[in-house]
Scaffold this active site. Structure first.
Site, PDB file in Angstrom:
ATOM      1  N   ASN A 119       0.794  -0.515   0.054  1.00 57.74           N
ATOM      2  CA  ASN A 119      -0.428  -0.037  -0.295  1.00 57.74           C
ATOM      3  C   ASN A 119       0.702   0.844   0.021  1.00 57.74           C
ATOM      4  O   ASN A 119      -0.032   2.202  -0.316  1.00 57.74           O
ATOM      5  CB  ASN A 119      -0.991   0.352   1.325  1.00 57.74           C
ATOM      6  N   HIS A 120       1.917   1.637   0.015  1.00 57.87           N
ATOM      7  CA  HIS A 120       2.980   2.203   0.671  1.00 57.87           C
ATOM      8  C   HIS A 120       3.645   2.642  -0.884  1.00 57.87           C
ATOM      9  O   HIS A 120       4.699   3.714  -1.142  1.00 57.87           O
ATOM     10  CB  HIS A 120       4.092   2.343   1.130  1.00 57.87           C
TER      11      HIS A 120
END
Length: 320
Positions: free
Chosen positions: A7-8
């Site tokens: 997700n980063h």
């Protein structure tokens, strides 16, 4: 080596958490950040590990301070399922396999009779009345950053996703990168504001339908470095020690052995009976083979005094 997307690895999160500012500070423009984000769009959303062994091999030799090689864990108990080592390769703990009851019939016999051993909630791919399968003799392990999605029932649906895009705020791609397992039944709303919470029943059904022996994921801080849940159906591996320089956690790396014989590969049924049905049997003793053997290497953050900024290249002395 296969890198999977988390997700980063997105434009929004890297902007909020400082990667954009770091690129701007180091390189004087946002071009490096922009190129990295374009690479993120090409990263896979998951990976499948095939051929994991149900026995551990001795860990690789390590080099001591005197620059001599020494072997760690020269002998491995074949009944060891989980082994935890420290950063020096010394044994911290180990877990032996749980005893299993002999099966009455082999899956091969069932296939010859036109039937197969299946288990799981009625109406799912894990029940004998639907299209479930016996179990993959490859002992497949699904690696994904976050977790599962209510929109993804099979691994094949992950392959159909258009991953070359910024991570959306909702949908299947978002769920794979943001969801978390939790001690609940079914699906639940995630406090993160993206993805979902999912319980043991979801994991067991998904593993059985897709012939998986384990789901390996990250995404959640684990103070001990790793955490197995739901009868060892899913594991969270956290590899950033002392997260944010203040959490004080240790980190871990998961290692799997490679089976070269074709004899110890695992097939498992992950329905309501967990590990007890749907596996293959070794002809010598007619007992069910358990899940893949796992080795966790746990390590701490480097001491503060051992860190330092790399030396800058000296300015060229053009006028000497």
């Amino acid at each position: 080596m296969t890198l999977i997307r988390g997700n980063h690895e997105s434009r929004q999160i890297t902007t909020v958490y400082g990667f954009y500012d770091e690129c701007l500070r180091k390189y004087g423009s946002a071009n490096v950040w922009r190129y990295c984000c374009e690479v993120f769009d090409y990263l896979a959303l998951g990976a499948i590990v095939l051929g994991a062994s149900n026995q551990l091999q001795p860990s690789a030799p390590r080099r001591t301070q005197s620059n001599s090689l020494t072997s760690t864990q020269e002998y491995i108990d074949p009944d060891t399922e989980i082994e935890v080592l420290n950063s020096e390769g010394n044994l911290i703990s180990s877990v032996r396999r749980r005893p299993t009851e002999p099966l009455l019939a082999s899956p091969e016999i069932g296939r010859a009779n036109g039937s197969s051993i299946k288990s799981g909630p009625p109406g799912s791919g894990a029940s004998g009345d639907s299209g479930g399968t016996v179990g993959n003799p490859g002992g497949a392990i699904l690696c994904v950053h976050g977790g599962l999605s209510p929109l993804i029932g099979t691994v094949d649906k992950i392959r159909l996703l258009d991953r070359k895009q910024e991570v959306p705020h909702e949908g299947a791609m978002c769920d794979l990168l943001w969801s978390d397992p939790d001690e609940i039944d079914g699906w639940g709303l995630s406090p993160r504001g993206a993805g979902f919470l999912f319980g043991a029943d979801i994991v067991k059904e998904f593993n059985h339908v897709n012939n998986l022996s384990l789901i390996a994921r990250a995404h959640q801080l684990v103070m001990e470095g790793f955490k197995e849940m739901f009868d060892n159906q899913i594991v969270t591996v956290w590899s950033a020690p002392n997260y944010c320089y203040r959490c004080g956690n240790v980190a871990a790396i998961l290692e799997l052995g490679e089976d070269g014989s074709g004899d110890g590969i695992i097939a498992r049924s992950n329905g309501e009976v967990n590990r007890s049905d749907g596996g293959i049997m070794k002809e010598s003793n007619r007992t069910l083979l358990a899940g893949p053997a796992r080795r966790y290497r746990v390590f701490q953050a480097a001491p503060q005094d051992s860190r330092g900024m790399p030396a800058k290249k000296p300015v060229a002395d053009y006028f000497l």
